[in-house]
Enzyme design. Sequence first.
Site: not given
Ligand code: NDP
Length: 445
Positions: A124, A164
Amino acid sequence: MNLEKIMNDLEKKHPGENEYLQAVREVLESIEEVYNENPHFESANIIDRLVEPDRILTFKVCWVDDSGKVQVNLGYRVQFNNAIGPYKGGLRFHPSVNLSILKFLGFEQIFKNSLTTLPMGGAKGGSDFDPKGKSNAEIMRFCQSFMLELWKLIGPETDVPAGDIGVGGREIGFLYGMYRKLARENTGVLTGKGLNWGGSLIRPEATGFGAVYFAKEMLATKGETFKGKTVAISGFGNVAWGATIKATELGARVVTISGPDGYIYDPDGISGEKIDYLLELRASNQDIVKPYSYEFPNAQFHQGKRPWEVKCDIALPCATQNELGKEDALNLIKNGVICVAEGANMPSTPEAIEQFLEHKILFAPGKAVNAGGVATSGLEMAQNAMKLSWPIKEVDERLHEIMCSIHSACVKYGKDKEGYVNYVKGANVAGFLKVANAMLDQGVI
Ligand code: NDP
């Protein structure tokens, strides 16, 4: 295994690294039984070798913002374990990034990648850089400066980063462009690439699609489906939007999304043009949750709250770590939730998980549920190595197959005498055995 001694020693060595320690404890608790039944693991000291990363690169990233001011951020790459394949794991750009968070994510990645059935080790990386509110040019300059250090450590057979939080297609493009220039080669060194330059179809939505495929298998164990169910989702990033699309496609109604400042409840369901609208807002680097409630007046914005107070059948936490605590779990249970599948990494606290398991709710951890993202990255690597591009149907079928096989592995190692499947245990044991046996086969290195 003397779990408490291992944890005490680790806490002394890495004080304050709470997320990392939490992730290690969860895995060790799950594998304790199988570990003790196989004394050869102990004689090879597998645990001590597994819980420490192979190496960590820390570097500074200097870049110039649009006003001409010089900015400095921290960059990291944690290469955790490559016993079963090249290091593989995403890059996270978010102000909260620190070593504890990246070590927790890298450690989890070992088992997740092992579960995918593909040859990928765990890693990571990322930075405390915040892409929010930055111009495209600032993001490009940051990514280029970040890669100026990282490229020395990565390669298509060595370490293959991906996206991520805060790292989507745009950032991967800027990172790849700089890598290509420095390394003087066009290879599959990053995944999540654009379709015109080595990317795979379905990769952007793969994590969310895979999460729903996995939840579908969980529901099937109870003779249930997504059809007609109400779904609460948190976040609205790469994972959440894919999950929203697929759950809707399977006949469910997704009623929430969230951001750090609160959540949206839309009783009419979030689908079709509403998703397009959200994606447009996301692409503009703006907050998306609040404007949604102005655009679609039936929707309500709940400031400072989490979506877990809403009545739903299925909950898919897809935002970030520790976003669902004990009270949230109790709320969901009280409101009749039947299935909780973690799209994000470690979104539920240990206390919340305890409640789900105690109440025999269908509950599965991120390392199983969201493994479709890295699995499709593995498929992207395979296509790059063959210099081929598979059609959507083929990638989607392979993704679906992989999610079903991860589900079967969880059931195999997680089902108890009463027939309840502890997916946490199942995922950890299945992921651990493959890596530990590979380490045994390859000697002490
Ligand atoms: P993104 O940055 O695309 O999205 C994250 C989302 O969560 C955004 O909508 C963000 O809002 C919101 N967010 C961030 N912090 C908070 C909080 N404290 N409370 C509520 N909402 C919050 O990330 P991903 O979708 O890529 O990743 C999301 C999760 O999935 C992470 O844990 C990541 O490690 C995991 N993951 C991702 C993968 C991938 O392929 N992308 C693969 C496997 C796991 P805002 O944009 O307004 O900050």
